[in-house]
Structure formats: structure tokens, C-alpha cells
Design an enzyme around this catalytic site. Structure first.
Site, PDB file in Angstrom:
ATOM      1  N   ASP A   1       6.983   2.593  10.064  1.00  0.00           N
ATOM      2  CA  ASP A   1       7.209   1.229   9.566  1.00  0.00           C
ATOM      3  C   ASP A   1       6.279   0.249  10.277  1.00  0.00           C
ATOM      4  O   ASP A   1       5.872   0.483  11.425  1.00  0.00           O
ATOM      5  CB  ASP A   1       8.650   0.796   9.835  1.00  0.00           C
TER       6      ASP A   1
ATOM      7  N   ARG B   1       1.915   2.978   2.655  1.00  0.00           N
ATOM      8  CA  ARG B   1       2.880   2.082   1.990  1.00  0.00           C
ATOM      9  C   ARG B   1       2.363   0.650   2.112  1.00  0.00           C
ATOM     10  O   ARG B   1       1.999   0.221   3.204  1.00  0.00           O
ATOM     11  CB  ARG B   1       4.248   2.180   2.663  1.00  0.00           C
TER      12      ARG B   1
END
Ligand code: FDA
Length: 316
Positions: free
Chosen positions: A142, A192
């Protein structure tokens, strides 16, 4: 203004105590959080996979302040990966993707523990990558606030020497991101792209909504033109339409990129895309420390406050 008030509440221990001890209706947490423990997270994963979606699981718990906490978070991921394997939820979809994978915040596994933090986070993330590889799953790192971006991308580069399947996350609101997309758009590279969830200064980030959206679209173009595997994390209907159109222009088959959305947000749209044959990955946070996560979701979309308030006073 409302956003900054909610973000302040998310960091206030007293408010956290009040909210977490309140008779919060189970439906509030249940809507956005995949349960408090591994078993609950596996149950939610099983349901989503049975419904044609794929999953990435995040063990909640940021801002780890000591080594024991960082190691405990690592152990939680190992337990989760073992449980997913047992339930046959880590089946591979292609060379690069699995039905279920995990998302890891380096701050949760040690990144902020002083001078050795980055090395501790690297070692813990490496342990998680090794277990993910063993069970057939993957890991995505992340993205957190901009002061950690260089360190996180350094850890990513080191992990990819052994585990090239490790996913990166880039935030379109950062001015540097278009250039980071160019660097990471190589064959085998899972990236992402999200808008970004932290309050960042003008000096490093676009802060106007239209500028963030334009940056997102520029990054979509870079990632789709490149040779990597893009993962478009957004609920924004306009951007989803743009991704679909540009994917066609770039001759990307349905298995050459994916859409990602958060658990509990636009589930009908998630199902619609999955029915159309697209890969849709749902980001499922789970664990006892749901408070900060829930507050960030509320800050992003104060319309959710009404839902939260209703649920707080009901006991359903
Ligand atoms: P935005 O919030 O601008 O909303 C645009 C439009 O989408 C809205 O106008 C509405 O139409 C629709 N929409 C949005 N929320 C909705 C809702 N609740 N209900 C109905 N419609 C809604 N951030 C980060 O900093 N680091 C990270 O690692 C990640 N990881 C991540 C993974 C995944 C899978 C997702 C989906 C998101 C993240 N994020 C993140 C969070 C991300 O940066 C961002 O804060 C949120 O996704 C919100 O941005 P949107 O792109 O959805 O658009």
C-alpha cells in the site's frame, strides 16, 4: 472543513474510545470491514470469490510503534495466507494474479521504527512475500503519506529482485506519480493506481479535484501504454469509463488489467464489471483496529456519515 474535522477525530484517542465502545451497530463495521479476525476475513473472501470477484486483504493496524507490534502484524498475515490456502482461495488466475492476495502497509510492519525501520519493514514484508509465494498468492505494498514514498519504492525494488510479482501502489495526487508510472510500467510489474487518501501539501500534491482526476487519467494512459499489469483502484464512474475506452485503444484483453474497489463501496458496480468479464478485486480490510480506516472512508465521503450516525443510534 468537514473532511479535516473527521480526519482530526480519526487521530483523537478519546473520540476513538467513545466510538469503539459505543453500541455501534454491527452493520456499520460490517459494511466496510471484513470482520475482526482471520476466520471472518476468510468467510468474506469466500463469499466474494463465489460471486465472481477477486480479493486483496489488508490486516488493519497502521503506525506501529514497537517491534513486537510489527512482528505481530507479520504473523497475522502469515496466519491469513495459511487459512486462505486451506480454503483453496489462492488459486492463480494467470501468471500474475491470484483470486486472493494481501495488501501490506509497510508502516504496520515496522517502517516507522526509527533508523532501522525500513530494514525491519523490508524483512517482515519479505517473510510475507515468501509465504504468499508458497501458497500461490501475491503481496501489494500500500502507499501511505508522501514522506514514505521513496522508502516504500526502495523496499519494493528490493523485494522484486526475489519476488517480482510484488505489487506497487501509486497515488495520482502526487506530482511525481506520472514519472513513477513510467518507471514501473515494465513487463510483469503490477501497479495499483489510486487517487490518494492522505492530506498532502500543495508542494508535493495536486489538491484540486479536477487536477487529481486529470493526473489519474494521464497515469492510466502511461500504464496502459506500457507493458505492466495495471490495477485501477477507483469508484469514480467517469474514470472507470475512461479506463474501459483506453483499454480498448491499447488492445488490452480483460485479463491484462484489473479494476479494484473497496469492500462495501459500489458493490453493484463491482458486480456489473465482473459480469462483463472484467477482473474486479475488492480491497477487504479486517482486524480489530478498524477505527482509523472507517474514519478515513467517512472523511472521503461525508454522505456516509448519515449512514454511520443512523447505525450508531440503532442496535441492529
Ligand atoms: P473519489 O473519492 O474522488 O470519488 C469519485 C466518484 O466516485 C464520486 O463522485 C462518486 O461518484 C463515486 N464514489 C466514491 N465513493 C463512493 C461511495 N462511497 N459510494 C458511492 N459512490 C462513490 N489510497 C492510498 O493513499 N493508498 C493506498 O494504498 C490505497 N489503496 C486503495 C486500494 C483500493 C482497492 C481502492 C479502491 C482505494 C485505495 N486507496 C488508497 C484510496 C484512494 O486513494 C481514494 O482515497 C479512494 O479510492 C477514493 O477515491 P475514488 O477514486 O474512489 O474517487
Amino acid at each position: 472543513m468537514l473532511r479535516s474535522t473527521i480526519m482530526a477525530a480519526s487521530r483523537n484517542g478519546r473520540i476513538e474510545g467513545l466510538v469503539t465502545r459505543a453500541p455501534v451497530s454491527r452493520s456499520v463495521v460490517k459494511r466496510f470491514v471484513g470482520g475482526a479476525d482471520t476466520d471472518a476475513a476468510v468467510d468474506v473472501t469466500r463469499e466474494l470469490v463465489a460471486d465472481g470477484r477477486t480479493v486483496t486483504l489488508d490486516h488493519l493496524g497502521e503506525d506501529t510503534t514497537d517491534r513486537a507490534q510489527a512482528d505481530a502484524a507479520t504473523t497475522a498475515y502469515l496466519e491469513l495466507l495459511g487459512a486462505l490456502e486451506k480454503e483453496q482461495l489462492t488459486e492463480r488466475l494467470g501468471l500474475l494474479t491470484a483470486r486472493a492476495e494481501v495488501s501490506v502497509k509497510l508502516s504496520a510492519v515496522g517502517q516507522s521504527l526509527g533508523a532501522d525501520g525500513e530494514q525491519i519493514a523490508f524483512e517482515n514484508a519479505r517473510t510475507i512475500c515468501a509465504e504468499a509465494r508458497r501458497v500461490g498468492a501475491t503481496v501489494t505494498l500500500d502507499a501511505e503519506d508522501h514522506t514514505t514514498t521513496d522508502s516504500t519504492l526502495d523496499v519494493l525494488r528490493r523485494l522484486r529482485t526475489e519476488y517480482p510479482e510484488t505489487g506497487a501502489v501509486l497515488q495520482a495526487y502526487l506530482r511525481r506519480t506520472e514519472s513513477d508510472c513510467r518507471e514501473l510500467a515494465y513487463a510483469g510489474s503490477r501497479v495499483r493506481l489510486c487517487k490518494g487518501a492522505y492530506a498532502e501539501p500543495e508542494s508535493v500534491a495536486f489538491t484540486r479535484r479536477a487536477d487529481i482526476d486529470m493526473s489519474y487519467v494521464r497515469c492510466v494512459n502511461v500504464l496502459l501504454a506500457g507493458a505492466g499489469y495495471p490495477m485501477f483502484a477507483t469508484h469514480d464512474p467517469t474514470i472507470i469509463d475512461i479506463v474501459a475506452a483506453r483499454a480498448k485503444t491499447h488492445d488490452r484483453a480483460a485479463d491484462q488489467f484489473e479494476y479494484q474497489m473497496l469492500y462495501g463501496i459500489r458493490p453493484d458496480e463491482q458486480r456489473r464489471l465482473a459480469r462483463e468479464g472484467q477482473i474486479v478485486r475488492v480491497y477487504v480490510p479486517y482486524g480489530a483496529q478498524w477505527y482509523g480506516y472507517l474514519m478515513r472512508r467517512l472523511a472521503e465521503r461525508p454522505a456516509n456519515l448519515a449512514f454511520f450516525a443512523r447505525a450508531l443510534v440503532s442496535r441492529g
